[in-house]
Design a protein around this motif. Sequence first.
Motif, PDB file in Angstrom:
ATOM      1  N   GLY A 158       0.798  -1.209   0.000  1.00 44.69           N
ATOM      2  CA  GLY A 158       0.000   0.000   0.000  1.00 44.69           C
ATOM      3  C   GLY A 158       0.831   1.259   0.000  1.00 44.69           C
ATOM      4  N   ASN A 159       1.897   1.269   0.818  1.00 43.24           N
ATOM      5  CA  ASN A 159       2.762   2.446   0.872  1.00 43.24           C
ATOM      6  C   ASN A 159       3.506   2.657  -0.443  1.00 43.24           C
ATOM      7  N   VAL A 205      -4.370   1.503   2.099  1.00 42.70           N
ATOM      8  CA  VAL A 205      -4.478   1.550   3.565  1.00 42.70           C
ATOM      9  C   VAL A 205      -4.225   0.199   4.204  1.00 42.70           C
ATOM     10  N   GLY A 206      -3.992  -0.835   3.393  1.00 42.96           N
ATOM     11  CA  GLY A 206      -3.648  -2.137   3.938  1.00 42.96           C
ATOM     12  C   GLY A 206      -4.814  -3.069   4.186  1.00 42.96           C
ATOM     13  N   TRP A 249       9.063  -4.462  -7.920  1.00 44.56           N
ATOM     14  CA  TRP A 249       9.219  -3.537  -6.790  1.00 44.56           C
ATOM     15  C   TRP A 249       7.875  -3.248  -6.141  1.00 44.56           C
ATOM     16  N   LEU A 250       6.850  -3.012  -6.946  1.00 44.32           N
ATOM     17  CA  LEU A 250       5.537  -2.690  -6.389  1.00 44.32           C
ATOM     18  C   LEU A 250       4.998  -3.843  -5.560  1.00 44.32           C
ATOM     19  N   GLU A 251       5.192  -5.061  -6.013  1.00 40.56           N
ATOM     20  CA  GLU A 251       4.615  -6.220  -5.329  1.00 40.56           C
ATOM     21  C   GLU A 251       5.444  -6.659  -4.124  1.00 40.56           C
TER      22      GLU A 251
END
Length: 255
Positions: free
Chosen positions: A25-26, A58-59, A80-82
């Motif tokens: 999320g971040n 927000v998770g 990187w995103l995952e």
Amino acid sequence: MGTPVIDVNRYSGSFPGENIGMSIGNRLKLARKAAKMSQVELAKRSGLNQSTISDLEVGKSQGSTSLATLAAILGVNALWLETGKGPMLLTEAPPGLAGLPPGSFMRVEAVDDDDPRLTLIPKVKLRLSAGISGFEVEPERFDGSTVTVPTDWLVRKGYVRDNLIGIHVSGESMEPTLYDGDLVVVNIADKHGVDGGIYAFNYEGEAVVKRLTRDAGRWWLTSDNPDQRKYHRKVCEGDACIIVGRVVRRESDRF
């Protein structure tokens, strides 16, 4: 749109932009902000609900099968995103920034709708009549009228854009393969039934997504839900069961 260069603190690892400690999320929010894109715009470009984007950031949701699509739209590395591994960007540092320490910069370029790396597929509702193989479509407006797919996927599979439509799955009969609300891409040029394939059907005038199976010399519409008493198979014969097209891709909020 300009290409922003911003400082990012607390990166770790040996790759520029790597951060295994950050949540998905971040990382998603970081990439979206750097691309100067709102959740609404990202949802529109990706074909997802805004609530899906929000839940990821927000998770509330820990992952999505659409992360690769989101990465392509935001111009970042899907790995990187995952996972947080590897560089955030697929490109090297631009001239003049190469001397900065790893993780002190990132370069993100927003992707436009006409970017050749992406292809927009119409998201539609099917209007069917019992016993008629043809059908009409109307745009699915409640969360955007298109779904975005990588152009290289289209090329690899040999699909023609004009033969693809996106439709939403309704009901629980195909769980855990497909969930209620999942978006599937259907190739309406592929109407040749294959044992075990998943298709969209015109079943007695109703649009359904089912698995096609062959048993005892007959074709059947079957459900993946293990509750076979509730979701029992139905024979697929004649004008009562007409293939609209084969399901070739799924976009889901489930991980």
